[in-house]
Design an enzyme around this catalytic site. Structure first.
Site, PDB file in Angstrom:
ATOM      1  N   HIS B 136      20.866 -43.386  21.450  1.00  0.00           N
ATOM      2  CA  HIS B 136      21.931 -44.564  21.156  1.00  0.00           C
ATOM      3  C   HIS B 136      21.486 -45.402  20.086  1.00  0.00           C
ATOM      4  O   HIS B 136      20.457 -45.812  20.187  1.00  0.00           O
ATOM      5  CB  HIS B 136      22.009 -44.943  22.727  1.00  0.00           C
ATOM      6  N   ASP B 211      14.378 -45.196  27.206  1.00  0.00           N
ATOM      7  CA  ASP B 211      15.509 -45.673  27.484  1.00  0.00           C
ATOM      8  C   ASP B 211      16.311 -44.893  28.632  1.00  0.00           C
ATOM      9  O   ASP B 211      16.551 -43.789  28.555  1.00  0.00           O
ATOM     10  CB  ASP B 211      16.578 -45.313  26.020  1.00  0.00           C
ATOM     11  N   GLN B 214      20.632 -43.400  30.852  1.00  0.00           N
ATOM     12  CA  GLN B 214      21.698 -42.440  31.657  1.00  0.00           C
ATOM     13  C   GLN B 214      20.638 -41.728  32.516  1.00  0.00           C
ATOM     14  O   GLN B 214      20.955 -40.496  33.009  1.00  0.00           O
ATOM     15  CB  GLN B 214      21.895 -41.526  30.439  1.00  0.00           C
ATOM     16  N   LYS B 237      26.263 -49.084  34.443  1.00  0.00           N
ATOM     17  CA  LYS B 237      26.160 -47.662  34.639  1.00  0.00           C
ATOM     18  C   LYS B 237      25.963 -47.034  35.939  1.00  0.00           C
ATOM     19  O   LYS B 237      26.184 -46.136  36.112  1.00  0.00           O
ATOM     20  CB  LYS B 237      25.508 -47.176  33.418  1.00  0.00           C
ATOM     21  N   CYS B 377      28.161 -43.945  20.080  1.00  0.00           N
ATOM     22  CA  CYS B 377      26.912 -44.716  19.543  1.00  0.00           C
ATOM     23  C   CYS B 377      25.888 -43.781  19.281  1.00  0.00           C
ATOM     24  O   CYS B 377      24.749 -44.351  19.597  1.00  0.00           O
ATOM     25  CB  CYS B 377      26.650 -46.075  20.598  1.00  0.00           C
TER      26      CYS B 377
HETATM   27  C1  LIG Z   1      21.578 -43.970  26.355  1.00  0.00           C
HETATM   28  C2  LIG Z   1      21.972 -45.267  26.289  1.00  0.00           C
HETATM   29  N1  LIG Z   1      21.026 -46.134  25.549  1.00  0.00           N
HETATM   30  C3  LIG Z   1      21.759 -47.572  25.471  1.00  0.00           C
HETATM   31  C4  LIG Z   1      22.964 -47.935  25.970  1.00  0.00           C
HETATM   32  C5  LIG Z   1      23.519 -49.116  25.843  1.00  0.00           C
HETATM   33  O1  LIG Z   1      23.635 -49.852  26.916  1.00  0.00           O
HETATM   34  P1  LIG Z   1      24.536 -51.218  27.220  1.00  0.00           P
HETATM   35  O2  LIG Z   1      25.429 -51.183  26.352  1.00  0.00           O
HETATM   36  O3  LIG Z   1      24.832 -51.329  28.655  1.00  0.00           O
HETATM   37  O4  LIG Z   1      23.548 -52.340  26.578  1.00  0.00           O
HETATM   38  C6  LIG Z   1      23.689 -46.714  26.502  1.00  0.00           C
HETATM   39  C7  LIG Z   1      25.150 -47.125  27.221  1.00  0.00           C
HETATM   40  O5  LIG Z   1      26.044 -46.831  26.307  1.00  0.00           O
HETATM   41  C8  LIG Z   1      23.322 -45.507  26.658  1.00  0.00           C
HETATM   42  O6  LIG Z   1      24.040 -44.566  27.113  1.00  0.00           O
END
Ligand SMILES: Cc1ncc(COP(=O)(O)O)c(C=O)c1O
Lengths: 154, 429
Positions: B136, B211, B214, B237, B377
């Site tokens: 992401h 990270d 998910q 989430k 993203c």
């Molecule tokens: C794999 C992953 N990393 C990072 C993020 C970023 O999360 P947030 O936008 O809540 O900071 C997301 C969320 O879209 C994600 O799915």
């Protein structure tokens, strides 16, 4: 289903786009992307006959973005900068109308088909991206009209 | 144990609503989950009974609020097998990743000024940071920035055609200082072998970050068992409120890092010309924090624990398998990511021949089916598969087989509407 958005004209321009080309005598180009969905379009402008504009584009993206580019290129080709500037404003006004504006078909022709897009905030940028590229390229190329383009800047 | 999905659904008021004149089918939990009433009630009740600024003041409300905040930290820590001092509250996962990324650039800056810092966070030209091509943007751009500021090089694992990490492209070497990888890809659904990657990371003396945005919401996770040094995820989430994210880090490392945001609440001693900092996690929680969100998230964690994360994962696995099978049956529809449900989470991306994902998503929406369209993203991942974007379905604990059917019907309807349904399929309609 989604009929207010996907008018026949839009689907037709999406499947049979007009004006897709590069312009060999282009004075300027503008590449625009929609970072939320990856739509891309490059618009070229050049001088045509009798002070008119020549316009061409290439793009990739959703039906709304690609049909809008096609309709735009057809609508503005051969018109002078003042007329094009007014068309840009009219289209922008239609997109900001949230579906509450009776579009003037005499002015916008096929582009009135995009009226329904103004009800879907996520799609307005799709319809506008080629018009933004057109304006940007036009200004870069100096193909502007003092009266209408300056009014805008104020 | 099978979930009682009907009972679960009744806990989520939003799932009862209509959109565009038809019942909502929410299949965008990868972007954010919906919230059960107990979470909303917990936030409201905190404000109605115990609201005060935490860690400040000696009055009864301040004590109660501090207790609520710290109890929330303990509950969330327990959910992932961590202890309280290892959990830092941030505004979202993005901020948590930046917090660690900035430790590197801030330490490198200070080192250049001759200030003593922990050398594990000092980067020099020739050093490298390793990520993957399926990150992401939240776990890519902060590291790009660190490299730009320090002269380190960014390297990455590539992806195979079926959406797995290409282990042959492993760039980890003796010059690697940091490895940051996604546990479950938000766009491909791939679950990565993070234990192996963390082992390789530690073999070269580097630090490892995972990270878990998910993974923590969707499967049982024990952060220590993954072998990672740090992890981040977001509350929103996992049935919690927006405005709260989590950083987990080993205490020894957190306490060796320079601060990120500075100001009130993160100090030990303050003088006009210099200050010293509180131990972690307070060191990283400058300013009045998000107390109500912490209380809400702790309630969400309790809700998930009651259902059991094994059961959540099992339910999602069944739905994912069903969804993959149904999508495989559709002509003109191609899954982007692992085609089967092995080492795979519920994020299922696909493209439809002759249609842009935006149009697919729009027509699905007109039938009440909420899915995500775009690059999610993860633009470099899209580029790897040569697609401008995808449509993504992400079922969660409150989704049913009927929701998947509604989504599949909507995809076929979109193909019909755009006249791109392959001939073989039309006959049967
Ligand atoms: C794999 C992953 N990393 C990072 C993020 C970023 O999360 P947030 O936008 O809540 O900071 C997301 C969320 O879209 C994600 O799915």
């Amino acid at each position: 289903m989604s009929d207010d958005l996907y008018q026949e004209i839009i689907l037709d321009h999406y499947k049979n786009p007009r004006g897709v080309n590069a312009l060999d005598h282009a004075l300027a180009e503008s590449h625009q992307v929609n970072p939320t969905c990856g739509d891309e379009v490059t618009v070229w402008v050049g001088k045509g006959d009798n002070g008119s504009l020549d316009v061409a584009y290439v793009g990739q993206g959703c039906s709304i973005s690609q049909a809008s580019a096609s309709v735009m290129s057809e609508l503005v080709a051969g018109k002078d900068a003042a007329t094009v500037s007014k068309l840009e404003d009219a289209f922008m006004e239609l997109m900001q109308s949230k579906g509450n504006l009776e579009a003037d078909e005499d002015v916008l022709e096929d582009a009135v088909a995009f009226a329904g897009v103004s009800k879907y905030p996520a799609r307005i940028k799709c319809a506008l991206i080629s018009w933004m590229a057109l304006k940007d390229a036009r200004i870069k190329a100096g193909l502007t009209d003092h009266a209408s383009d300056e009014e805008e800047e104020n | 144990m099978a979930l009682n999905v009907e009972e679960i659904r009744s806990d989520f008021p939003i799932l009862k609503r209509d959109v565009r004149g038809v019942p909502l089918v929410y299949l965008d939990s990868g972007a954010t989950s919906q919230k059960p009433s107990v979470v909303l009630d917990a936030e409201r009740s905190f404000y109605e009974t115990s609201n005060a600024a935490v860690h400040r003041g000696a009055h009864a409300l301040a004590e109660e609020a501090t207790d609520a905040y710290e109890s929330a930290r303990a509950a969330i820590a327990g959910f992932v097998g961590a202890s309280s001092e290892e959990i830092v509250f941030t505004k979202n996962a993005t901020e948590a990743i930046n917090l660690v990324a900035y430790a590197f650039s801030n330490a490198t800056d200070k080192h250049r000024q001759g200030i003593e810092v922990d050398q594990r966070f000092v980067l020099r030209p020739g050093d490298n940071i390793v990520v993957t091509e399926m990150e992401h943007h939240a776990n890519l751009i902060p590291w790009q920035e660190v490299c730009a500021k320090t002269g380190a090089t960014l390297k990455w694992f590539g992806i195979t055609a079926d959406g797995r990490l290409d282990m042959e492209s492993n760039p980890i070497d003796q010059n690697t200082k940091m490895v940051s990888v996604v546990h479950q890809s938000n766009i491909l659904g791939t679950i990565n072998p993070i234990e192996d990657i963390m082992r390789m990371t530690h073999d070269v003396g580097a630090l490892g970050f995972v990270d878990m945005c998910q993974s923590v919401p969707h499967m049982p996770v024990n952060v220590h068992a993954t072998g990672a040094d740090y992890a981040a995820w977001s509350g929103h989430k996992m049935l919690g409120p927006t405005g709260i994210g989590l950083l987990w880090g080993k205490s020894e490392l957190l306490n060796a890092m320079p601060p990120f945001l500075s100001g009130g609440s993160m100090i030990e001693m303050v003088n006009m010309d210099h200050s010293t900092y509180a131990p972690a996690p307070q060191r990283f929680e400058a300013g009045v924090p998000m107390v109500a969100q912490a209380v809400g998230l702790a309630t969400a964690v309790g809700y998930l624990e009651k259902i059991g994360m094994d059961n959540v994962a099992q339910h999602e696995h069944e739905l994912t398998e069903y969804l993959l099978n149904r999508l495989h049956e559709l002509p003109g529809v191609h899954i982007i990511g692992p085609p089967n449900s092995i080492d795979r989470g519920s994020a299922v991306s696909f493209v439809v021949d002759g249609m842009h994902p935006h149009d697919v998503g729009h027509i699905m929406d007109s039938r009440g089916v909420a899915v995500r369209v775009g690059h999610h993203c993860a633009w470099p991942t899209c580029r790897r598969f040569d697609v401008p974007a995808t449509t993504r379905i992400t079922p969660y604990l409150y989704n049913t087989h009927a929701d998947i059917d509604a989504a599949v019907d909507a995809i076929v309807a979109a193909q019909e509407f755009f006249g791109v349904l392959p001939e073989s399929e039309k006959v049967g309609l």
